[in-house]
Design an enzyme around this catalytic site. Structure first.
Site, PDB file in Angstrom:
ATOM      1  N   GLN A  71       0.817  -1.210   0.000  1.00 53.79           N
ATOM      2  CA  GLN A  71       0.000   0.000   0.000  1.00 53.79           C
ATOM      3  C   GLN A  71       0.854   1.265   0.000  1.00 53.79           C
ATOM      4  O   GLN A  71       2.052   1.232   0.289  1.00 53.79           O
ATOM      5  CB  GLN A  71      -0.930   0.005   1.219  1.00 53.79           C
ATOM      6  CG  GLN A  71      -0.211  -0.253   2.537  1.00 53.79           C
ATOM      7  CD  GLN A  71      -1.058  -0.983   3.564  1.00 53.79           C
ATOM      8  OE1 GLN A  71      -2.268  -1.046   3.451  1.00 53.79           O
ATOM      9  NE2 GLN A  71      -0.429  -1.539   4.581  1.00 53.79           N
TER      10      GLN A  71
ATOM     11  N   GLU B 140       1.003  -8.330  11.645  1.00 52.81           N
ATOM     12  CA  GLU B 140       0.792  -7.206  10.722  1.00 52.81           C
ATOM     13  C   GLU B 140       1.408  -7.590   9.380  1.00 52.81           C
ATOM     14  O   GLU B 140       2.556  -8.018   9.313  1.00 52.81           O
ATOM     15  CB  GLU B 140       1.466  -5.936  11.315  1.00 52.81           C
ATOM     16  CG  GLU B 140       1.775  -4.819  10.343  1.00 52.81           C
ATOM     17  CD  GLU B 140       0.554  -4.171   9.690  1.00 52.81           C
ATOM     18  OE1 GLU B 140      -0.290  -3.640  10.407  1.00 52.81           O
ATOM     19  OE2 GLU B 140       0.478  -4.219   8.437  1.00 52.81           O
TER      20      GLU B 140
ATOM     21  N   GLY C 122      -2.643 -12.088   8.251  1.00 52.16           N
ATOM     22  CA  GLY C 122      -3.400 -12.611   9.390  1.00 52.16           C
ATOM     23  C   GLY C 122      -4.227 -13.841   9.040  1.00 52.16           C
ATOM     24  O   GLY C 122      -4.450 -14.714   9.879  1.00 52.16           O
TER      25      GLY C 122
ATOM     26  N   ASP D  55      -7.586  -5.377  14.364  1.00 56.35           N
ATOM     27  CA  ASP D  55      -7.293  -3.943  14.216  1.00 56.35           C
ATOM     28  C   ASP D  55      -6.921  -3.695  12.760  1.00 56.35           C
ATOM     29  O   ASP D  55      -5.779  -3.414  12.430  1.00 56.35           O
ATOM     30  CB  ASP D  55      -6.118  -3.619  15.162  1.00 56.35           C
ATOM     31  CG  ASP D  55      -5.823  -2.140  15.224  1.00 56.35           C
ATOM     32  OD1 ASP D  55      -6.495  -1.353  14.537  1.00 56.35           O
ATOM     33  OD2 ASP D  55      -4.887  -1.767  15.951  1.00 56.35           O
TER      34      ASP D  55
ATOM     35  N   ASP E  78      -9.728  -0.927   6.168  1.00 53.75           N
ATOM     36  CA  ASP E  78     -11.036  -1.202   5.546  1.00 53.75           C
ATOM     37  C   ASP E  78     -11.022  -2.513   4.740  1.00 53.75           C
ATOM     38  O   ASP E  78      -9.956  -2.940   4.274  1.00 53.75           O
ATOM     39  CB  ASP E  78     -11.406  -0.056   4.586  1.00 53.75           C
ATOM     40  CG  ASP E  78     -11.671   1.240   5.323  1.00 53.75           C
ATOM     41  OD1 ASP E  78     -12.057   1.197   6.505  1.00 53.75           O
ATOM     42  OD2 ASP E  78     -11.485   2.315   4.709  1.00 53.75           O
TER      43      ASP E  78
END
Ligand code: SAM
Length: 274
Positions: free
Chosen positions: A29, A104, A136, A153, A156
């Site tokens: 990202q 993460e 995950g 956590d 979107d």
């Protein structure tokens, strides 16, 4: 003068005045680190605000503490996503916690947070914390019946987090919990992301025997109205096990909020009623 408007949200987005911005491209990202006038340093992933210094305490307290307080004595906690470290920081306020795993997917989120958001990320170096840089969804394939609390956590449900809002993933979460285990997830904005919200709650309900949804006011998230859903096969959320919350040094969560945690505005409960 620089203004930034987040662009991942549909039709509308938060606009902030920025002193300085840094951008990084990871494998997954675009990562922006903004120094904003009103909200302090802000982390933005693929155009969506993730966290900022000024209001991060609200999200992190409200994701972490209810699940930990409803558990009788949480020792092993898993956070999936959460590379900024804010949720881990709140989890470590619970003295019963012996082990925190953080899974993460994007190493660069962790590195940028450690360098530019120290008040949020500082506890990532605590000796009870083990960091896994992994997806995950795959991580849970190998973990069964291990955790007392799992906190989702996540960003979107688009891009790398999309699969982690689906029923099949919630089933893996359920299987990774041990007896008495509890999951809590951020479940998006009921006001501006109604479809994401409805779907997440529906899928969680389809998997877990008991689940409850609650809200918090988070100024930098869409519409300022944010939801969380807590779920368990054995805990029915009628009774807080641990009521001594003053030791957690919270700024948003209070005894009064906890005692009325599941009170929802009518239009929100209508969205998720079967
Ligand atoms: N508070 C935030 C919110 O509600 O928007 C979430 C913040 S946290 C930074 C979200 C993290 O989830 C991101 O760092 C992202 O890289 C991570 N993530 C997304 N998909 C993931 C996956 N499949 N496995 C693990 N982490 C993931």
């Amino acid at each position: 003068m620089i203004w930034f408007t987040e662009y991942q949200t549909k039709n509308t987005g938060l606009t902030v005045k920025v002193r300085e911005s840094k951008s990084f491209q990871s494998e997954y990202q675009e990562i922006l680190l903004l120094d904003t006038y009103e909200y302090g340093k802000m982390l933005v992933l693929d155009g969506a605000v993730q966290t900022c210094e000024r209001d991060e305490f609200i999200y992190h307290e409200m994701l972490a503490h209810p699940a930990l307080l409803f558990h009788s004595s949480p020792e092993r906690v898993l956070v999936i996503g959460g590379g900024d470290g804010g949720t881990v920081r709140e989890v470590l306020k619970h003295s019963s916690v012996k082990e925190v795993n953080l899974c993460e997917i994007d190493r660069m989120v962790i590195e940028v947070s450690k360098e530019y958001l120290p008040s949020i990320s500082s506890k990532l170096s605590d000796e009870r914390v083990k960091i896994f840089v992994e997806d995950g969804n795959r991580f849970l394939d190998e973990r069964k019946g291990y955790y007392d609390v799992i906190l989702l956590d996540l960003s979107d449900p688009v891009g790398p987090a999309e699969a982690l809002f689906k029923r099949n993933f919630y089933q893996k979460v359920e299987q990774a919990l041990r007896e008495g285990g509890i999951m809590a997830a951020q479940t998006e904005s009921p006001f501006l992301q109604e479809e994401y919200f409805r779907t997440a709650v529906k899928e969680i309900r389809a998997v877990f025997k008991n689940s409850k949804t609650y809200l918090a006011f988070i100024p930098t998230y869409p519409a300022g109205m944010w939801s969380f859903t807590i779920a368990s096969d054995s805990v029915d959320f009628s009774d807080i096990k641990d009521t001594n919350i003053s030791r957690l040094n919270t700024k948003y969560l209070s005894d009064t909020i906890l005692s009325s945690l599941f009170v929802l505005p009518k239009f929100v409960s209508d969205m998720i009623e079967e």
